[in-house]
Design an enzyme around this catalytic site. Structure first.
Site, PDB file in Angstrom:
ATOM      1  N   LYS A   1     -15.413  -5.307  17.091  1.00  0.00           N
ATOM      2  CA  LYS A   1     -13.993  -5.191  16.751  1.00  0.00           C
ATOM      3  C   LYS A   1     -13.176  -5.547  17.976  1.00  0.00           C
ATOM      4  O   LYS A   1     -13.653  -5.411  19.105  1.00  0.00           O
ATOM      5  CB  LYS A   1     -13.658  -3.752  16.327  1.00  0.00           C
ATOM      6  CG  LYS A   1     -12.431  -3.657  15.466  1.00  0.00           C
ATOM      7  CD  LYS A   1     -12.746  -4.025  14.031  1.00  0.00           C
ATOM      8  CE  LYS A   1     -11.545  -3.891  13.122  1.00  0.00           C
ATOM      9  NZ  LYS A   1     -11.949  -4.025  11.707  1.00  0.00           N
TER      10      LYS A   1
HETATM   11  P1  NAD Z   1      -2.051  -5.947   7.199  1.00  0.00           P
HETATM   12  O1  NAD Z   1      -1.467  -6.081   8.545  1.00  0.00           O
HETATM   13  O2  NAD Z   1      -2.176  -7.154   6.352  1.00  0.00           O
HETATM   14  O3  NAD Z   1      -1.205  -4.850   6.370  1.00  0.00           O
HETATM   15  C1  NAD Z   1      -0.975  -3.559   6.827  1.00  0.00           C
HETATM   16  C2  NAD Z   1       0.006  -2.903   5.885  1.00  0.00           C
HETATM   17  O4  NAD Z   1       0.137  -1.525   6.219  1.00  0.00           O
HETATM   18  C3  NAD Z   1       1.426  -3.480   5.980  1.00  0.00           C
HETATM   19  O5  NAD Z   1       1.986  -3.566   4.690  1.00  0.00           O
HETATM   20  C4  NAD Z   1       2.170  -2.442   6.807  1.00  0.00           C
HETATM   21  O6  NAD Z   1       3.562  -2.440   6.553  1.00  0.00           O
HETATM   22  C5  NAD Z   1       1.502  -1.184   6.289  1.00  0.00           C
HETATM   23  N1  NAD Z   1       1.670  -0.020   7.157  1.00  0.00           N
HETATM   24  C6  NAD Z   1       1.570   0.059   8.490  1.00  0.00           C
HETATM   25  N2  NAD Z   1       1.806   1.309   8.894  1.00  0.00           N
HETATM   26  C7  NAD Z   1       2.051   2.032   7.772  1.00  0.00           C
HETATM   27  C8  NAD Z   1       2.337   3.392   7.505  1.00  0.00           C
HETATM   28  N3  NAD Z   1       2.439   4.282   8.512  1.00  0.00           N
HETATM   29  N4  NAD Z   1       2.522   3.790   6.215  1.00  0.00           N
HETATM   30  C9  NAD Z   1       2.441   2.912   5.202  1.00  0.00           C
HETATM   31  N5  NAD Z   1       2.141   1.604   5.388  1.00  0.00           N
HETATM   32  C10 NAD Z   1       1.959   1.186   6.668  1.00  0.00           C
HETATM   33  O7  NAD Z   1      -3.454  -5.219   7.416  1.00  0.00           O
HETATM   34  P2  NAD Z   1      -4.738  -5.264   6.471  1.00  0.00           P
HETATM   35  O8  NAD Z   1      -5.588  -6.381   6.893  1.00  0.00           O
HETATM   36  O9  NAD Z   1      -4.308  -5.129   5.058  1.00  0.00           O
HETATM   37  O10 NAD Z   1      -5.471  -3.939   6.949  1.00  0.00           O
HETATM   38  C11 NAD Z   1      -5.139  -2.652   6.435  1.00  0.00           C
HETATM   39  C12 NAD Z   1      -6.315  -1.722   6.615  1.00  0.00           C
HETATM   40  O11 NAD Z   1      -7.445  -2.277   5.950  1.00  0.00           O
HETATM   41  C13 NAD Z   1      -6.744  -1.501   8.055  1.00  0.00           C
HETATM   42  O12 NAD Z   1      -7.270  -0.197   8.183  1.00  0.00           O
HETATM   43  C14 NAD Z   1      -7.868  -2.489   8.231  1.00  0.00           C
HETATM   44  O13 NAD Z   1      -8.753  -2.131   9.267  1.00  0.00           O
HETATM   45  C15 NAD Z   1      -8.521  -2.387   6.869  1.00  0.00           C
HETATM   46  N6  NAD Z   1      -9.360  -3.526   6.525  1.00  0.00           N
HETATM   47  C16 NAD Z   1      -8.843  -4.772   6.423  1.00  0.00           C
HETATM   48  C17 NAD Z   1      -9.687  -5.827   6.100  1.00  0.00           C
HETATM   49  C18 NAD Z   1      -9.184  -7.235   5.936  1.00  0.00           C
HETATM   50  O14 NAD Z   1      -9.953  -8.082   5.496  1.00  0.00           O
HETATM   51  N7  NAD Z   1      -7.939  -7.527   6.229  1.00  0.00           N
HETATM   52  C19 NAD Z   1     -11.056  -5.604   5.891  1.00  0.00           C
HETATM   53  C20 NAD Z   1     -11.546  -4.307   5.976  1.00  0.00           C
HETATM   54  C21 NAD Z   1     -10.671  -3.269   6.299  1.00  0.00           C
END
Ligand code: NAD
Length: 452
Positions: free
Chosen positions: A115
């Site tokens: 990561k």
């Molecule tokens: P992203 O940046 O695309 O989206 C994040 C979202 O969370 C945004 O809409 C943001 O406004 C919102 N956010 C941030 N702080 C917040 C809060 N306090 N309350 C409510 N909403 C809030 O990120 P992502 O890629 O969707 O990742 C989100 C989660 O999913 C993370 O934990 C990440 O590790 C996990 N994840 C993502 C992937 C991937 O393929 N992108 C894969 C596995 C896990």
């Protein structure tokens, strides 16, 4: 006067991962021979910290800090996202890398865990500034990343554009080499897979669908008609809202970093997406009721999907969670103490290393496709993902059942071997998933002869 001293909950993510690990270890088969190896499997192989001077649009040079952790390569090269976040730090990145090792093992992709994180606030950075930070970070990591050593992907506040910059920078550093597989989650024009964007949510959807079919939640055997709340409206959350709605679920609330919007009769998810694109937030969606950020988690629903950040459900709010099933699209949204409260109340949790593994599965497909210079059909990608997610869900459910059945004998064995007096809790799905994953990492280490 009697003072009540409340015990502070430890929200350090690396401590949380250790707590989870220690819950899983007593359930590992052939425990006797691997107490030492278990400790080794927990520690990261490598932690890199870099300092990067980058010129911002104001003309001044600002100093940024970045991290890349390679947790384990025992099952293959490191794989894991890079996030841009003001609170990114070494312990958070170590924890996320550890979960990646377990996730890859659980869904049986031939990767280890890694990561990365850059300490910055993307909301305050122009696209040009984000590009310069990304290129500088890639150059600083140098040959510690590579198609067969450590392969980044998108995460919080990074996306396919960020991956295109990483690829381009790395390719310039390696002229004449085939370097497309150095990174996944790329744009389709650069060897990416169209379905990668929605893959994390798609995986969460397949796991949930199968878990319900298997009778995981009493009285809730299908998504059609189920009420759903999604926290976070980025890559994982936005696609989840759309996919669950397409399956007939009623999405009653969604949120992002600025707040949430609620309609108990069901939000028009496409209209909310459009509003988010125009206004930058879902909170001001005109056909919903605006709620505070934290309130979205407490909305009554059948299925709650945290898809934003870690440590969202803690002892501070767990008593107010009113869902029957929690599907962890985000990494680490529930603390161990909150896990225990939910388990006692019978709330089921599909754990992150299972529920959000769709992203890394499709990343693996992209990597394999790039190496073979092939392009798979999106429908093939989805079908292969579906099969893997269903299989992993079955493995976890079956493992938990056998662990629960044998819990007394595990307790006796642990008391004989360790004698540490630790209380062995009745395992939940998270402990079952981690036990499977850690066991597979151990098997790989033993078969490779890494451990005598
Ligand atoms: P992203 O940046 O695309 O989206 C994040 C979202 O969370 C945004 O809409 C943001 O406004 C919102 N956010 C941030 N702080 C917040 C809060 N306090 N309350 C409510 N909403 C809030 O990120 P992502 O890629 O969707 O990742 C989100 C989660 O999913 C993370 O934990 C990440 O590790 C996990 N994840 C993502 C992937 C991937 O393929 N992108 C894969 C596995 C896990």
């Amino acid at each position: 006067m009697t003072a009540t001293i409340a015990r502070m909950e430890d929200l350090n993510l690396h401590h949380i991962v250790r707590q989870q690990f220690e819950r899983a270890v007593p359930f590992a088969d052939e425990l006797d021979g691997w107490m030492g190896i278990a400790q080794w499997l927990f520690e990261p192989d490598r932690v890199i910290e870099v300092t990067m001077p980058v010129t911002l649009d104001d003309g001044y040079v600002h100093i940024f800090r970045g991290y890349r952790v390679l947790h384990s390569t025992v099952r293959g090269p490191g794989k894991g996202g890079i996030r841009f976040h003001p609170e990114a730090g070494p312990d958070e990145v170590k924890a996320l890398a550890t979960w990646m090792s377990w996730k890859c093992a659980l869904v049986d992709v031939p990767f280890g865990g890694a990561k990365g994180g850059v300490v910055c606030d993307p909301h305050l950075l122009s696209i040009g500034e984000q590009e310069r930070i990304t290129r500088r970070f890639t150059a600083a990591l140098g040959d510690t990343i590579g198609p067969f050593t450590d392969i980044p992907a998108p995460d919080l506040y990074t996306n396919s554009q960020t991956m295109a910059w990483i690829y381009d920078t790395y390719a310039m550093m390696h002229p004449g080499e085939a370097t497309l597989p150095v990174v996944t989650g790329k744009p389709v024009a650069l060897g990416g897979i169209g379905a990668r964007q929605g893959a994390t949510a798609q995986g969460a959807y397949y796991a949930t669908e199968h878990f319900l079919e298997m009778g995981g939640v009493a009285g809730l055997d299908r998504l059609d008609g189920a009420t759903v709340v999604v926290q976070g409206f980025g890559n994982a959350g936005r696609h989840a809202a759309r996919l669950f709605r397409d399956a007939g679920a009623v999405v009653v609330g969604v949120s992002d970093s600025k707040g949430g919007t609620v309609d108990l009769s069901g939000l028009d998810v496409i209209a909310v997406e459009r509003h988010k694109e125009e206004a930058g937030t879902v909170a001001s969606y005109p056909d919903g009721e605006r709620v505070e950020r934290g309130a979205i988690l407490e909305l009554p629903c059948d299925i709650l999907i945290p898809a934003a950040l870690e440590n969202q459900i803690t002892t501070a709010n767990v008593d107010r969670i009113d869902a029957r099933l929690i599907v962890e699209a985000a990494n680490g949204p529930i603390t161990p103490e909150a896990d225990d409260v939910l388990a006692a109340r019978g709330v089921k949790v599909l754990p992150d290393i299972l529920a959000n593994a769709g992203g890394v599965v499709v990343s693996y497909f992209e990597w394999a496709q790039n190496i073979e210079n092939q392009r798979w059909e999106d429908s093939d990608v989805r079908e292969k993902l579906r099969r893997r997610m269903r299989r992993a869900t079955e493995v976890v459910v079956t493992k938990r059942a056998s662990m629960v059945d044998g819990v007394d004998s595990y307790r006796r064995r642990w008391a004989e071997i360790s004698g540490d007096g630790r209380e062995i809790l009745t395992p939940d799905l998270r402990t079952a998933a981690q036990t499977v994953a850690i066991g597979r990492c151990r098997d790989a280490a033993l078969q490779r002869g890494v451990w005598p």
